[in-house]
Design an enzyme around this catalytic site. Sequence first.
Site, PDB file in Angstrom:
ATOM      1  CG  HIS A   1      -1.978   0.852   1.570  1.00  0.00           C
ATOM      2  ND1 HIS A   1      -1.876   2.152   1.755  1.00  0.00           N
ATOM      3  CD2 HIS A   1      -3.066   1.081   0.534  1.00  0.00           C
ATOM      4  CE1 HIS A   1      -3.075   2.963   1.402  1.00  0.00           C
ATOM      5  NE2 HIS A   1      -3.099   2.742   1.275  1.00  0.00           N
TER       6      HIS A   1
ATOM      7  CB  SER B   1      -8.103 -13.188  -1.876  1.00  0.00           C
ATOM      8  OG  SER B   1      -8.067 -11.909  -2.376  1.00  0.00           O
TER       9      SER B   1
END
Length: 366
Positions: free
Chosen positions: A96, A302
């Site tokens: 990120h 996921s």
Amino acid sequence: MGYPYNLAFSPKNLSKFNGYLINNLGDPYVGSHYATEVCDLEMDIINWAQKVWQCPPDEDFWGSVVASGTEGNLWAIYLGREALHDAALICSRDAHYSIPKAARIMGIECVTCDSNETGEICLMDLQKKVASLAGRGLIIALTCGTTMRGAHDDILGCLEVLEQAGVSRNRRYLHVDGALNGMVIPFLENVESGIIPSFKHEIDSISASGHKMIGTPMPCGILVARRNHVNRIASSISYLRSNDTTLMGSRNGHASIAIWERIVELGEDGFQRETQACLARATRLAQRLRQMGVPVLQNKHSLTLVFPKPNDDIVKMYQLACDGELAHAIVMPNVNDELINRFIHDYEFDFSARRSRPGIAAELVE
Ligand SMILES: *Cc1c(COP(=O)(O)O)cnc(C)c1O
């Protein structure tokens, strides 16, 4: 559908606190002179998070509710910098943006590792980067659920690379950014131990966002770190009657109430039920897209799906997050079957209209 926010919360119980300034000033374990605080609820949250992330009971941990996943990352990397001599930060290119930003703010070098085609950190490149930084203290920031591709970095694999390179425990600091999947993976079944955000591994800190899987009506987060790192940076501030162990002095007590309410309401069972149902819906959505010939990436365990970007109207309507020619959707508790069916209908119409055109996301892995 493109943002990992759990909107399936009810704000009803929280509204009665709207008229109060609730400030968890200072260290949650110490509290302060300011009376309108909920540090006791914050402690409940931390104890719960420490259970979720499998803190061994005979080791000493600290935690706090933070303003967002970003604050958790920033503070963790600060704890790492203070623990190490001449520290450099290593993260993958799928990390990120708050991770390299934290390095910039703190004036430490950030070395970016390659990731493989599914978005996990590439262990071979990590080996090279670790070798190139020989003699330096290393902060390694791994991700449990990357933002774009929902990938899980191999925590045990990375620890092995560090061991083999002779980087001992006191020369490294391992942080796991679990903004989304730090609160998903612990509730799923049959997950490989290497990717589980667990303090049974030699991890120094783990953080998660509160408004992602937990589901609060305001941005917030949770950070848990080993106590020795926090003791190193703590200083006591007498007028607060507290320790200065947090980035923010004043801290949002409403956020602690909101997280606490979700934890009490759902319990461990509830989180298991919700995350497993999301994974089943995400897998169904991937299958249905593939049946129409759409190349889809869904990492194991996921909720994130990556597929070719549809037209702008669909992107806007479903609030898909896009990166170049790719879009992603995240199947959160509020992304229900009805919404998924509507999306499939709209996507299929658009996809068949452009399918004849060349160059649609050939790089996607199935
Ligand atoms: C969302 C996200 C963050 C940032 O969290 P905020 O709560 O938005 O500050 C950090 N890391 C990852 C992997 C994320 O998905």
